[in-house]
Scaffold this active site. Structure first.
Site, PDB file in Angstrom:
ATOM      1  NE  ARG A   7      -6.873  26.807  21.305  1.00  0.00           N
ATOM      2  CZ  ARG A   7      -6.456  26.070  22.328  1.00  0.00           C
ATOM      3  NH1 ARG A   7      -5.226  26.155  22.750  1.00  0.00           N
ATOM      4  NH2 ARG A   7      -7.276  25.229  22.921  1.00  0.00           N
ATOM      5  CD  GLN A  41       8.213  -2.471  11.449  1.00  0.00           C
ATOM      6  OE1 GLN A  41       8.920  -3.330  11.946  1.00  0.00           O
ATOM      7  NE2 GLN A  41       7.828  -2.513  10.196  1.00  0.00           N
ATOM      8  CG  ASN A 101       5.912   0.102   8.658  1.00  0.00           C
ATOM      9  OD1 ASN A 101       7.040   0.443   8.976  1.00  0.00           O
ATOM     10  ND2 ASN A 101       5.520  -1.151   8.715  1.00  0.00           N
ATOM     11  NE  ARG A 109       0.333   1.357  -1.532  1.00  0.00           N
ATOM     12  CZ  ARG A 109       1.657   1.518  -1.641  1.00  0.00           C
ATOM     13  NH1 ARG A 109       2.460   0.608  -1.161  1.00  0.00           N
ATOM     14  NH2 ARG A 109       2.144   2.580  -2.235  1.00  0.00           N
ATOM     15  CG  HIS A 114       0.117  -7.409   1.804  1.00  0.00           C
ATOM     16  ND1 HIS A 114       0.346  -6.074   1.598  1.00  0.00           N
ATOM     17  CD2 HIS A 114       0.177  -7.992   0.577  1.00  0.00           C
ATOM     18  CE1 HIS A 114       0.543  -5.858   0.307  1.00  0.00           C
ATOM     19  NE2 HIS A 114       0.437  -7.006  -0.334  1.00  0.00           N
ATOM     20  CE  LYS A 147      -0.578  -5.398   8.831  1.00  0.00           C
ATOM     21  NZ  LYS A 147      -0.891  -5.515   7.399  1.00  0.00           N
ATOM     22  CG  HIS A 150      -4.696  -4.327   6.234  1.00  0.00           C
ATOM     23  ND1 HIS A 150      -3.669  -3.532   5.772  1.00  0.00           N
ATOM     24  CD2 HIS A 150      -5.733  -3.491   6.487  1.00  0.00           C
ATOM     25  CE1 HIS A 150      -4.075  -2.267   5.759  1.00  0.00           C
ATOM     26  NE2 HIS A 150      -5.315  -2.224   6.187  1.00  0.00           N
ATOM     27  CE1 TYR A 175      -0.998  -0.583   6.400  1.00  0.00           C
ATOM     28  CE2 TYR A 175       0.226   1.403   5.855  1.00  0.00           C
ATOM     29  CZ  TYR A 175      -0.601   0.372   5.484  1.00  0.00           C
ATOM     30  OH  TYR A 175      -1.022   0.286   4.184  1.00  0.00           O
ATOM     31  CD  GLU A 196       6.850 -10.630   2.396  1.00  0.00           C
ATOM     32  OE1 GLU A 196       6.369  -9.499   2.597  1.00  0.00           O
ATOM     33  OE2 GLU A 196       7.843 -10.804   1.671  1.00  0.00           O
ATOM     34  NE  ARG A 222       4.497  -9.494  -1.583  1.00  0.00           N
ATOM     35  CZ  ARG A 222       3.967  -8.899  -0.533  1.00  0.00           C
ATOM     36  NH1 ARG A 222       3.741  -7.602  -0.524  1.00  0.00           N
ATOM     37  NH2 ARG A 222       3.674  -9.580   0.552  1.00  0.00           N
ATOM     38  CG  ASP A 223      -0.249  -6.635  -3.623  1.00  0.00           C
ATOM     39  OD1 ASP A 223       0.522  -7.365  -2.969  1.00  0.00           O
ATOM     40  OD2 ASP A 223      -0.556  -5.484  -3.264  1.00  0.00           O
TER      41      ASP A 223
END
Length: 180
Positions: free
Chosen positions: A23, A46, A48, A59, A62, A72, A119, A132, A143, A167-168
């Site tokens: 299967r 949480q 995400n 990305r 952060h 995380k 990360h 995440y 942040e 931003r990054d």
């Protein structure tokens, strides 16, 4: 599940142990008891996801500062990504060091990232989806980040950077970030 310690203390690769038959397969992706046996976080208030388009998209890197610092657990659900973590913990013997781990939807591995780490990732395929789990809800006022192109970090991104947010691109080098 297999918990494989990584070179930065407290970080783990989490590999699945799928059971296969005609299967398809079945595998446990999270078990509070197994995580607790390894001294790892078991509360994830949480969850995400991110979908990144274009191979070479970056990305990050952060992080969240106390009191919103977070653990995380990151897994790739589609495609492949080079996941990078940087140790920013005050007093850590591996402070300032980074490591990279390929996350892949096909192998279904994950990375467990302790508090005090930055990360980020680079997509290795045209469409990449990451999931995440976070130990603490997102708190915009706490942040921060470091530049993924910081020459002192010298992260060996495998592809030319295709896309990165403004931003990054504006994040400071690690030398300008207060340890966590």
């Amino acid at each position: 599940m297999k918990f494989i310690p990584l070179a930065l203390t407290g970080a783990y690769e989490v590999q699945l142990e799928p059971r296969r038959d005609a299967r398809g397969l079945f595998a446990r992706t999270y078990c509070a008891a197994e995580f607790a046996q390894h001294g790892l976080n078991t509360s994830w208030p949480q969850m995400n996801m991110s979908v990144s388009l274009g191979a070479g998209t970056v990305r990050g890197l952060h992080f969240q500062r106390e009191p919103a610092a977070e653990i995380k657990l990151v897994r790739c659900l589609r495609g492949r990504a080079l996941d990078v973590i940087v140790d920013l913990r005050t007093g850590s013997r591996t402070y300032g060091q980074h490591l990279a781990l390929e996350l892949c939807a096909e192998t279904r591995n994950a990375i467990y990232i302790p508090k005090g780490f930055a990360h980020g990732f680079q997509t290795l395929e045209e469409e990449v989806e990451l999931q995440y789990l976070h130990s603490t809800p997102y708190a915009p006022g706490h942040e921060g980040g470091i530049s993924p192109t910081d020459p002192d970090l010298a992260i060996a991104w495998p592809l030319a950077i295709h896309q990165m947010s403004e931003r990054d691109m504006a994040l400071p080098p690690q030398s300008e970030v207060t340890p966590l």
